[in-house]
Design an enzyme around this catalytic site. Sequence first.
Site, PDB file in Angstrom:
ATOM      1  N   LYS A  66      13.076  17.639 -12.766  1.00 28.50           N
ATOM      2  CA  LYS A  66      12.429  16.402 -13.741  1.00 28.50           C
ATOM      3  C   LYS A  66      12.853  15.023 -12.934  1.00 28.50           C
ATOM      4  O   LYS A  66      12.117  14.058 -13.398  1.00 28.50           O
ATOM      5  CB  LYS A  66      12.790  16.749 -15.052  1.00 28.50           C
ATOM      6  CG  LYS A  66      12.197  17.920 -15.663  1.00 28.50           C
ATOM      7  CD  LYS A  66      12.530  17.970 -17.267  1.00 28.50           C
ATOM      8  CE  LYS A  66      11.753  19.039 -17.763  1.00 28.50           C
ATOM      9  NZ  LYS A  66      11.999  18.902 -19.142  1.00 28.50           N
ATOM     10  N   ASP A 103       7.648  15.660 -22.729  1.00 27.79           N
ATOM     11  CA  ASP A 103       8.695  16.230 -23.592  1.00 27.79           C
ATOM     12  C   ASP A 103       8.752  15.158 -24.955  1.00 27.79           C
ATOM     13  O   ASP A 103       8.992  15.617 -25.826  1.00 27.79           O
ATOM     14  CB  ASP A 103       9.915  16.332 -22.877  1.00 27.79           C
ATOM     15  CG  ASP A 103       9.978  17.586 -22.041  1.00 27.79           C
ATOM     16  OD1 ASP A 103       9.232  18.497 -22.354  1.00 27.79           O
ATOM     17  OD2 ASP A 103      10.694  17.563 -21.178  1.00 27.79           O
TER      18      ASP A 103
HETATM   19  P1  NAP Z   1      20.186  20.533 -19.547  1.00 27.86           P
HETATM   20  O1  NAP Z   1      19.614  19.260 -18.864  1.00 27.86           O
HETATM   21  O2  NAP Z   1      20.722  21.587 -18.777  1.00 27.86           O
HETATM   22  O3  NAP Z   1      21.016  20.129 -20.956  1.00 27.86           O
HETATM   23  C1  NAP Z   1      21.660  21.474 -21.563  1.00 27.86           C
HETATM   24  C2  NAP Z   1      22.527  20.770 -22.843  1.00 27.86           C
HETATM   25  O4  NAP Z   1      22.797  21.840 -23.468  1.00 27.86           O
HETATM   26  C3  NAP Z   1      23.763  19.810 -22.248  1.00 27.86           C
HETATM   27  O5  NAP Z   1      23.915  18.995 -23.050  1.00 27.86           O
HETATM   28  C4  NAP Z   1      24.684  20.935 -22.199  1.00 27.86           C
HETATM   29  O6  NAP Z   1      26.309  20.447 -22.400  1.00 27.86           O
HETATM   30  C5  NAP Z   1      24.383  21.683 -23.431  1.00 27.86           C
HETATM   31  N1  NAP Z   1      25.009  23.088 -23.543  1.00 27.86           N
HETATM   32  C6  NAP Z   1      24.413  24.174 -22.637  1.00 27.86           C
HETATM   33  N2  NAP Z   1      25.241  25.464 -23.058  1.00 27.86           N
HETATM   34  C7  NAP Z   1      26.201  24.967 -23.932  1.00 27.86           C
HETATM   35  C8  NAP Z   1      27.097  25.419 -24.746  1.00 27.86           C
HETATM   36  N3  NAP Z   1      27.551  26.940 -24.353  1.00 27.86           N
HETATM   37  N4  NAP Z   1      28.023  24.919 -25.418  1.00 27.86           N
HETATM   38  C9  NAP Z   1      27.881  23.711 -25.717  1.00 27.86           C
HETATM   39  N5  NAP Z   1      26.698  22.789 -25.217  1.00 27.86           N
HETATM   40  C10 NAP Z   1      25.991  23.450 -24.277  1.00 27.86           C
HETATM   41  O7  NAP Z   1      18.914  21.482 -20.399  1.00 27.86           O
HETATM   42  P2  NAP Z   1      17.697  20.751 -21.041  1.00 27.86           P
HETATM   43  O8  NAP Z   1      16.337  20.580 -20.231  1.00 27.86           O
HETATM   44  O9  NAP Z   1      17.985  19.646 -21.816  1.00 27.86           O
HETATM   45  O10 NAP Z   1      17.090  21.984 -21.892  1.00 27.86           O
HETATM   46  C11 NAP Z   1      18.041  22.603 -22.858  1.00 27.86           C
HETATM   47  C12 NAP Z   1      17.310  23.517 -23.840  1.00 27.86           C
HETATM   48  O11 NAP Z   1      16.372  22.961 -24.408  1.00 27.86           O
HETATM   49  C13 NAP Z   1      16.879  24.781 -23.162  1.00 27.86           C
HETATM   50  O12 NAP Z   1      17.123  25.943 -23.810  1.00 27.86           O
HETATM   51  C14 NAP Z   1      15.365  24.560 -22.783  1.00 27.86           C
HETATM   52  O13 NAP Z   1      14.723  25.825 -22.920  1.00 27.86           O
HETATM   53  C15 NAP Z   1      14.971  23.785 -24.130  1.00 27.86           C
HETATM   54  N6  NAP Z   1      13.818  22.939 -23.982  1.00 27.86           N
HETATM   55  C16 NAP Z   1      12.830  23.296 -24.881  1.00 27.86           C
HETATM   56  C17 NAP Z   1      11.585  22.560 -24.863  1.00 27.86           C
HETATM   57  C18 NAP Z   1      10.490  22.792 -25.729  1.00 27.86           C
HETATM   58  O14 NAP Z   1       9.422  22.182 -25.469  1.00 27.86           O
HETATM   59  N7  NAP Z   1      10.667  23.459 -26.985  1.00 27.86           N
HETATM   60  C19 NAP Z   1      11.722  21.467 -23.904  1.00 27.86           C
HETATM   61  C20 NAP Z   1      12.683  21.251 -22.938  1.00 27.86           C
HETATM   62  C21 NAP Z   1      13.797  22.250 -23.059  1.00 27.86           C
HETATM   63  P3  NAP Z   1      26.996  19.799 -21.038  1.00 27.86           P
HETATM   64  O15 NAP Z   1      26.406  18.587 -21.075  1.00 27.86           O
HETATM   65  O16 NAP Z   1      28.320  19.680 -21.599  1.00 27.86           O
HETATM   66  O17 NAP Z   1      26.716  20.537 -20.042  1.00 27.86           O
END
Ligand code: NAP
Length: 313
Positions: A66, A103
């Site tokens: 991204k 998003d």
């Molecule tokens: P990302 O950039 O990798 O960020 C992940 C976030 O989750 C970080 O803040 C991370 O914390 C935290 N995290 C992950 N595992 C954790 C755990 N076990 N305990 C505590 N914190 C945890 O990912 P992203 O792109 O933001 O996506 C995150 C989620 O949103 C995914 O599940 C994705 O499928 C979903 N999503 C949904 C949509 C939708 O349209 N519904 C759109 C985009 C994303 P740290 O900073 O400490 O690593």
Amino acid sequence: MPHEYAVIGWPLGHTMSPVIHNASFHALGLECTFSARELHPDAFDRFMRELPRSSFKGLAVTIPYKTKILSYCHEQDSTVSAIGAANTLRVEPGGALAAFNTDAPGAGRALAEAGVDVKGSRTVVIGAGGAARAICFQLMWDGAASIAIVNRTLSRAESLRGDLLHAASRDVTITASPLEKNALSTALEDARLFINTTSIGMYPRVDECPLDPDLLHDGIAVFDIVYNPVETKLLRAAKAAGAKTVPGTEMLLHQAAAQQRIWRSIDAPLNTMRAALLQILHTRSCSPQPLTQNNSCYQPVRMYSKVVVQPIH
Ligand code: NAP
């Protein structure tokens, strides 16, 4: 020649984008195909350099590209400039690449359609990754009174807080805290909106919840952007507490509809897309999709069919 679109990312086993986009193209009778292209990091640079001369008219972009795509783009809209990440590319007729972020408006639309008024609200966001970044900017643009960012890695929450404050054009209170029960408890006391932007609760860890359900109350709306399962443990707990709930499937649908407006200037049929998405999520019983190598690169993945992921080498 059908117009070709695809989602790129690495890995891509979880993507629902072909189901949603093909459902719309099919319903509208458009000669368009949308495929899932798993793009290995080693092949990324070559793919992006060849993209202007490829048959693709547009791309959806997901982790980990991204931000990386921006250096290949010739134009970006103001949302991308603020957030620093794009999830949508349009290949212009002359080959120029234009970057967009759907998003942020997708999340805003999901909340608005659910009747959640962000303006003047105290909000709590758990997570500080890419999705959190888009959502926090949208909350700020939609007039939130405060945004409390709670994240496992505090430095990431602080960095997002700094970027938001830098871009703020009005008074808004933004805090950054580590993911601890006390911080969440304090932030949630008078909050009107709680958003989970982490992957906690996502298949297969469906028994996990990003907070102690006792912290939820009926004066708060709860938005979980995890969309597999459709009803996460967090959303079940929120319903039990009498809170309004917004599922992640709605953000996914609205951001996809915004992509179709960007690519084709069309009003996507949300109900058809929703039916296709919910059907595949329920049919699959939340199981992850095995990667399938398939040479029929230019075939549309029909509505209700399984998601076929094609690797790019
Ligand atoms: P990302 O950039 O990798 O960020 C992940 C976030 O989750 C970080 O803040 C991370 O914390 C935290 N995290 C992950 N595992 C954790 C755990 N076990 N305990 C505590 N914190 C945890 O990912 P992203 O792109 O933001 O996506 C995150 C989620 O949103 C995914 O599940 C994705 O499928 C979903 N999503 C949904 C949509 C939708 O349209 N519904 C759109 C985009 C994303 P740290 O900073 O400490 O690593």
